[in-house]
Design a protein around this motif. Structure first.
Motif, PDB file in Angstrom:
ATOM      1  N   GLU A 135       0.829  -1.198   0.000  1.00  0.00           N
ATOM      2  CA  GLU A 135       0.000   0.000   0.000  1.00  0.00           C
ATOM      3  C   GLU A 135       0.868   1.255   0.000  1.00  0.00           C
ATOM      4  N   ASP A 145       2.258   1.850  -3.475  1.00  0.00           N
ATOM      5  CA  ASP A 145       1.211   2.392  -4.349  1.00  0.00           C
ATOM      6  C   ASP A 145       0.965   3.869  -4.054  1.00  0.00           C
ATOM      7  N   ASN A 146       0.874   4.220  -2.766  1.00  0.00           N
ATOM      8  CA  ASN A 146       0.630   5.608  -2.383  1.00  0.00           C
ATOM      9  C   ASN A 146       1.781   6.522  -2.780  1.00  0.00           C
ATOM     10  N   ARG A 179       1.628   7.063  -6.563  1.00  0.00           N
ATOM     11  CA  ARG A 179       0.576   8.039  -6.897  1.00  0.00           C
ATOM     12  C   ARG A 179       1.013   9.462  -6.517  1.00  0.00           C
ATOM     13  N   GLU A 192       3.721  11.189   6.340  1.00  0.00           N
ATOM     14  CA  GLU A 192       2.301  10.940   6.134  1.00  0.00           C
ATOM     15  C   GLU A 192       1.494  11.981   6.900  1.00  0.00           C
ATOM     16  N   GLY A 207      -2.455  12.817   2.899  1.00  0.00           N
ATOM     17  CA  GLY A 207      -1.508  11.981   2.156  1.00  0.00           C
ATOM     18  C   GLY A 207      -0.079  12.377   2.480  1.00  0.00           C
TER      19      GLY A 207
END
Length: 120
Positions: free
Chosen positions: A3, A6-7, A10, A106, A110
Protein backbone atom coordinates in the motif's frame (compact mmCIF):
# COMPACT_ATOMS: atom_id res chain seq x y z
CA UNK A 1 3.22 -3.74 -4.42
CA UNK A 2 2.53 -2.66 -0.88
CA UNK A 3 0.00 0.00 0.00
CA UNK A 4 2.85 2.41 0.84
CA UNK A 5 4.49 1.74 -2.54
CA UNK A 6 1.21 2.39 -4.35
CA UNK A 7 0.63 5.61 -2.38
CA UNK A 8 4.18 6.84 -3.01
CA UNK A 9 3.86 6.09 -6.72
CA UNK A 10 0.58 8.04 -6.90
CA UNK A 11 2.18 10.91 -4.96
CA UNK A 12 4.99 11.21 -7.51
CA UNK A 13 2.50 10.91 -10.39
CA UNK A 14 0.75 14.00 -8.96
CA UNK A 15 4.14 15.69 -8.46
CA UNK A 16 5.10 15.03 -12.10
CA UNK A 17 1.72 16.30 -13.34
CA UNK A 18 2.13 19.52 -11.33
CA UNK A 19 5.66 19.93 -12.68
CA UNK A 20 4.49 19.53 -16.28
CA UNK A 21 1.60 21.94 -15.63
CA UNK A 22 4.12 24.44 -14.17
CA UNK A 23 1.83 24.63 -11.14
CA UNK A 24 4.06 26.04 -8.40
CA UNK A 25 1.16 26.27 -5.94
CA UNK A 26 0.33 22.55 -6.33
CA UNK A 27 3.98 21.58 -5.88
CA UNK A 28 4.27 23.80 -2.81
CA UNK A 29 1.33 21.94 -1.31
CA UNK A 30 3.30 18.71 -1.64
CA UNK A 31 6.00 19.97 0.73
CA UNK A 32 5.52 19.83 4.47
CA UNK A 33 5.91 22.98 6.51
CA UNK A 34 8.36 22.93 8.06
CA UNK A 35 10.59 20.96 5.70
CA UNK A 36 14.28 20.81 4.95
CA UNK A 37 16.05 21.01 1.59
CA UNK A 38 19.66 19.83 1.74
CA UNK A 39 22.15 20.62 -1.00
CA UNK A 40 25.94 20.32 -0.81
CA UNK A 41 27.09 23.33 1.19
CA UNK A 42 23.57 24.67 1.64
CA UNK A 43 20.57 23.86 3.82
CA UNK A 44 17.23 25.55 3.31
CA UNK A 45 14.69 25.45 6.09
CA UNK A 46 11.22 25.87 4.61
CA UNK A 47 8.98 27.61 7.11
CA UNK A 48 6.22 28.78 4.76
CA UNK A 49 4.68 27.23 1.64
CA UNK A 50 5.23 30.50 -0.22
CA UNK A 51 9.01 29.81 -0.16
CA UNK A 52 8.53 26.60 -2.14
CA UNK A 53 6.00 28.20 -4.46
CA UNK A 54 8.36 31.12 -5.21
CA UNK A 55 11.29 28.75 -5.80
CA UNK A 56 9.41 26.69 -8.37
CA UNK A 57 7.82 29.73 -10.00
CA UNK A 58 11.32 31.12 -10.59
CA UNK A 59 12.77 27.84 -11.90
CA UNK A 60 10.45 26.99 -14.79
CA UNK A 61 13.11 28.08 -17.29
CA UNK A 62 15.15 24.95 -16.58
CA UNK A 63 12.20 22.87 -17.76
CA UNK A 64 11.70 24.83 -21.00
CA UNK A 65 10.51 22.51 -23.78
CA UNK A 66 9.90 19.58 -21.45
CA UNK A 67 6.46 18.12 -21.97
CA UNK A 68 6.91 14.64 -20.54
CA UNK A 69 8.58 13.20 -17.48
CA UNK A 70 9.41 9.68 -16.41
CA UNK A 71 10.21 8.59 -12.90
CA UNK A 72 11.82 5.57 -11.29
CA UNK A 73 10.86 5.24 -7.64
CA UNK A 74 12.73 2.92 -5.29
CA UNK A 75 11.52 2.74 -1.70
CA UNK A 76 14.64 2.88 0.48
CA UNK A 77 12.95 2.48 3.86
CA UNK A 78 9.62 2.71 5.64
CA UNK A 79 8.76 3.57 9.24
CA UNK A 80 5.44 4.41 10.87
CA UNK A 81 4.35 7.66 9.22
CA UNK A 82 7.42 7.98 6.97
CA UNK A 83 8.82 6.67 3.69
CA UNK A 84 12.25 7.34 2.16
CA UNK A 85 12.15 7.19 -1.64
CA UNK A 86 15.03 7.30 -4.12
CA UNK A 87 13.52 8.95 -7.22
CA UNK A 88 15.26 9.34 -10.56
CA UNK A 89 13.66 11.77 -13.02
CA UNK A 90 14.10 11.66 -16.80
CA UNK A 91 12.60 14.27 -19.10
CA UNK A 92 11.19 13.93 -22.61
CA UNK A 93 12.33 10.32 -22.99
CA UNK A 94 15.97 11.23 -22.38
CA UNK A 95 18.64 10.12 -19.98
CA UNK A 96 18.14 10.46 -16.21
CA UNK A 97 18.54 14.13 -15.26
CA UNK A 98 17.80 14.40 -11.55
CA UNK A 99 17.94 12.01 -8.62
CA UNK A 100 16.75 12.80 -5.11
CA UNK A 101 16.05 11.13 -1.81
CA UNK A 102 12.63 12.26 -0.62
CA UNK A 103 11.67 11.69 2.99
CA UNK A 104 7.89 11.66 2.87
CA UNK A 105 5.80 12.32 5.97
CA UNK A 106 2.30 10.94 6.13
CA UNK A 107 -0.26 13.67 6.77
CA UNK A 108 -4.07 13.66 6.90
CA UNK A 109 -4.23 14.47 3.16
CA UNK A 110 -1.51 11.98 2.16
CA UNK A 111 2.25 12.26 1.87
CA UNK A 112 4.24 15.48 1.90
CA UNK A 113 7.96 15.98 1.33
CA UNK A 114 9.64 16.59 4.70
CA UNK A 115 13.29 16.36 3.62
CA UNK A 116 14.77 16.57 0.10
CA UNK A 117 18.37 15.56 -0.57
CA UNK A 118 20.05 15.29 -3.99
CA UNK A 119 21.73 11.99 -4.83
CA UNK A 120 24.49 11.28 -7.32
Amino acid sequence: MTEATDNVDRFFDRYAAALLARDAKAIAGMYAVPSLILFPGQSVSVTDASQTEAFFASSWGQYEGIDSVEKRVDIMAEAPGFVWADVTWSYAGGEPRERFCYQLAERAGGYQIAVLTPLA
